[in-house]
Motif scaffolding. Structure first.
Motif, PDB file in Angstrom:
ATOM      1  N   HIS A  28       0.819  -1.215   0.000  1.00  0.00           N
ATOM      2  CA  HIS A  28       0.000   0.000   0.000  1.00  0.00           C
ATOM      3  C   HIS A  28       0.852   1.264   0.000  1.00  0.00           C
ATOM      4  CE1 HIS A  28      -2.965  -3.026   1.160  1.00  0.00           C
ATOM      5  NE2 HIS A  28      -3.757  -2.292   0.421  1.00  0.00           N
TER       6      HIS A  28
ATOM      7  N   TYR B 177     -13.388  -3.005   0.241  1.00  0.00           N
ATOM      8  CA  TYR B 177     -11.971  -3.258   0.505  1.00  0.00           C
ATOM      9  C   TYR B 177     -11.635  -2.791   1.913  1.00  0.00           C
ATOM     10  CZ  TYR B 177     -11.387   1.747  -0.234  1.00  0.00           C
ATOM     11  OH  TYR B 177     -11.490   3.115  -0.130  1.00  0.00           O
TER      12      TYR B 177
ATOM     13  N   ALA C 247      -8.362  -1.586   2.868  1.00  0.00           N
ATOM     14  CA  ALA C 247      -7.212  -0.679   2.931  1.00  0.00           C
ATOM     15  C   ALA C 247      -7.604   0.672   3.538  1.00  0.00           C
ATOM     16  CB  ALA C 247      -6.623  -0.481   1.545  1.00  0.00           C
TER      17      ALA C 247
ATOM     18  N   ASN D   6      -5.330   1.774  -3.376  1.00  0.00           N
ATOM     19  CA  ASN D   6      -5.809   0.437  -3.022  1.00  0.00           C
ATOM     20  C   ASN D   6      -6.209  -0.311  -4.292  1.00  0.00           C
ATOM     21  OD1 ASN D   6      -8.878   0.566  -3.422  1.00  0.00           O
ATOM     22  ND2 ASN D   6      -8.465   2.391  -2.186  1.00  0.00           N
TER      23      ASN D   6
END
Length: 122
Positions: free
Chosen positions: A56, A98, A100, A106
């Motif tokens: 990330h 998601y 993240a 992401n």
């Protein structure tokens, strides 16, 4: 095609439509009940190795996007899952969830664009 992305930690909304988790790992600190999932599509998540390499980090995002799309193209299971999501999004709104932290860096961003491009080839 009605497709959007959202953090799984953001509050559930009826307007989300079908909610699909697209991470390979279950997000920390959230229960299945609080996630309000309609499905978990691990096949559309980046591989463990690619996810670890990406970390990330914004500086890896461009190369990650290219490698992730190559993975999606090369995997039969991912292709089948992508077709299913595309078909579902033609009938109902689909929200790709998601875990993240960064909404700008992401894999769900890349996946959404990938699925939208695939619509043209179906």
């Amino acid at each position: 095609m009605a497709l959007q992305i959202k953090r799984v930690y953001d509050s559930f909304q009826e307007s989300d439509g079908m909610r699909l988790l697209v991470d390979r790992l279950w997000p920390r600190g959230i229960t299945k009940e609080n996630a309000h999932l309609d499905g978990w599509v691990k096949e559309l998540a980046p591989s463990h190795q690619l996810r670890i390499w990406f970390g990330h980090r914004a500086e890896n995002f461009e190369k990650f996007a290219m490698l992730y799309q190559e993975e999606l193209d090369a995997t039969t299971e991912a292709q089948a899952a992508a077709r299913q999501v595309i078909l579902q999004s033609k009938e109902n709104k689909v929200t790709l969830l998601y875990g993240a932290k960064d909404p700008q860096v992401n894999h769900a961003i890349i996946l959404k664009e990938y699925l939208e491009a695939k619509v043209l080839s179906l």
